[in-house]
Design a protein around this motif. Structure first.
Motif, PDB file in Angstrom:
ATOM      1  N   ASP A  99      36.103 106.113  71.845  1.00 21.42           N
ATOM      2  CA  ASP A  99      35.774 106.100  73.266  1.00 21.42           C
ATOM      3  C   ASP A  99      36.160 104.746  73.865  1.00 21.42           C
ATOM      4  O   ASP A  99      36.726 103.891  73.179  1.00 21.42           O
ATOM      5  CB  ASP A  99      34.295 106.428  73.501  1.00 21.42           C
ATOM      6  CG  ASP A  99      33.334 105.414  72.892  1.00 21.42           C
ATOM      7  OD1 ASP A  99      33.782 104.304  72.519  1.00 21.42           O
ATOM      8  OD2 ASP A  99      32.134 105.732  72.797  1.00 21.42           O
ATOM      9  N   SER A 100      35.845 104.518  75.126  1.00 19.42           N
ATOM     10  CA  SER A 100      36.255 103.292  75.811  1.00 19.42           C
ATOM     11  C   SER A 100      35.609 102.030  75.230  1.00 19.42           C
ATOM     12  O   SER A 100      36.107 100.927  75.430  1.00 19.42           O
ATOM     13  CB  SER A 100      35.935 103.398  77.304  1.00 19.42           C
ATOM     14  OG  SER A 100      34.547 103.591  77.481  1.00 19.42           O
ATOM     15  N   LYS A 101      34.504 102.190  74.501  1.00 21.44           N
ATOM     16  CA  LYS A 101      33.825 101.039  73.894  1.00 21.44           C
ATOM     17  C   LYS A 101      34.256 100.813  72.446  1.00 21.44           C
ATOM     18  O   LYS A 101      33.740  99.921  71.784  1.00 21.44           O
ATOM     19  CB  LYS A 101      32.316 101.237  73.962  1.00 21.44           C
ATOM     20  CG  LYS A 101      31.796 101.267  75.382  1.00 21.44           C
ATOM     21  CD  LYS A 101      30.309 101.495  75.423  1.00 21.44           C
ATOM     22  CE  LYS A 101      29.849 101.558  76.869  1.00 21.44           C
ATOM     23  NZ  LYS A 101      28.446 101.910  76.981  1.00 21.44           N
ATOM     24  N   GLY A 102      35.162 101.625  71.963  1.00 22.18           N
ATOM     25  CA  GLY A 102      35.644 101.464  70.599  1.00 22.18           C
ATOM     26  C   GLY A 102      34.849 102.217  69.554  1.00 22.18           C
ATOM     27  O   GLY A 102      35.135 102.117  68.361  1.00 22.18           O
ATOM     28  N   ASN A 103      33.862 102.981  69.975  1.00 26.90           N
ATOM     29  CA  ASN A 103      33.067 103.775  69.035  1.00 26.90           C
ATOM     30  C   ASN A 103      33.845 105.030  68.634  1.00 26.90           C
ATOM     31  O   ASN A 103      34.574 105.594  69.446  1.00 26.90           O
ATOM     32  CB  ASN A 103      31.733 104.192  69.668  1.00 26.90           C
ATOM     33  CG  ASN A 103      30.906 102.992  70.070  1.00 26.90           C
ATOM     34  OD1 ASN A 103      30.827 102.006  69.348  1.00 26.90           O
ATOM     35  ND2 ASN A 103      30.286 103.068  71.243  1.00 26.90           N
TER      36      ASN A 103
END
Length: 135
Positions: free
Chosen positions: A37-41
């Motif tokens: 996702d956009s947070k790197g998760n």
């Protein structure tokens, strides 16, 4: 992997058939990707079944190559029209867009490793639609 095969089955990508004499099959392999996702998760894991298209022979397994992709210029024109006419633009992702390509050649592929139909292990996939990496 099971989701990818279900999608292919739902789209009737191939028929299991006996391999005709004097015909060679092309192989297939799995490509794995991790989607973030956009947070790197880690959002999800993705598996894609691809053909070993590099083993195909021109004039035998295929006559021409084609890739259904859009060009940047096409996108710019659409965006210009949307802005000019004050239209709404909706984006969508077609999960199996590539599987809509009809094949005109007879192409036979090995069944995916680990997913051979029980009792039909000797049979091969006669492709009716294009899959990734197929020429």
């Amino acid at each position: 992997m099971e989701e990818e095969l279900k999608s292919m089955k739902d789209n009737e990508v191939w028929d299991l058939v006996e391999l005709p004499k004097e015909i060679e099959t092309i192989g297939c392999k799995w490509i794995f990707k991790t989607k973030h996702d956009s947070k790197g998760n880690v959002e999800r894991y993705k598996a894609r079944l691809v053909a070993k298209g590099y083993t195909q022979k021109e004039g035998i397994d295929y006559k021409e190559t084609f890739s259904p992709v859009s060009k940047k210029d096409s996108l710019k024109i659409v965006m210009t029209l949307v802005a000019h006419f004050d239209l709404e633009l909706h984006q969508m992702d077609v999960k199996t867009a590539f599987l809509n390509g009809e094949l005109h050649e007879e192409v036979y592929m090995d069944q995916p490793d680990g997913f051979q139909d029980e009792g039909k292990e000797h049979m091969v996939c006669k492709l009716k639609k294009s899959i990734y990496s197929l020429k």
